[in-house]
Design an enzyme around this catalytic site. Structure first.
Site, PDB file in Angstrom:
ATOM      1  CB  CYS A  92      -2.855   4.063  -3.617  1.00  0.00           C
ATOM      2  SG  CYS A  92      -3.884   2.566  -3.535  1.00  0.00           S
TER       3      CYS A  92
ATOM      4  CG  HIS B 181      -1.678  -1.417   1.389  1.00  0.00           C
ATOM      5  ND1 HIS B 181      -2.981  -1.228   0.710  1.00  0.00           N
ATOM      6  CD2 HIS B 181      -1.859  -2.422   2.077  1.00  0.00           C
ATOM      7  CE1 HIS B 181      -3.664  -2.309   0.909  1.00  0.00           C
ATOM      8  NE2 HIS B 181      -2.838  -2.942   1.501  1.00  0.00           N
TER       9      HIS B 181
END
Length: 105
Positions: free
Chosen positions: A30, A18
């Site tokens: 992201c 992430h």
């Protein structure tokens, strides 16, 4: 951190992790990485999912496949230069050891 490995000898790309650039729903790193990876998924033949990521495999071996992989990898490298704390892109051979480290995070 998002970790990407592009096996430059075969048409394989792994992605896991992430970005942690911002809170959920506002993470532009992201969003950018996801858009690029999902573009590649739309072109390729096989996606293997594992705990925190995926392995994308393209069985095509032609000029178009090289172009698609090169464009996505180049764009991910540009993203890495802008956000080095949030994404790491590695070019090279995706051996079993590398894949195991990616899966463990």
């Amino acid at each position: 951190m998002i970790r990407i490995v592009h096996d430059d000898e075969r048409f394989i790309l792994t992605a896991c992790g992430h970005a942690n650039y911002a809170e959920k729903g506002k993470d532009i790193v992201c969003a950018a990485a996801s858009a690029l990876v999902f573009n590649l998924i739309g072109y390729c033949d096989k996606v293997e999912k594992y705990c925190n990521g995926m392995k994308i495999v393209c069985d095509k071996d032609d000029c178009e496949a090289r172009t698609v992989f090169k464009a996505v990898t180049h764009s991910l490298k540009v993203l890495e230069r802008s956000y080095p704390e949030n994404i790491l892109v590695t070019l090279g051979n995706l051996n079993d050891d590398t894949q195991e480290r990616l899966q463990k995070g």
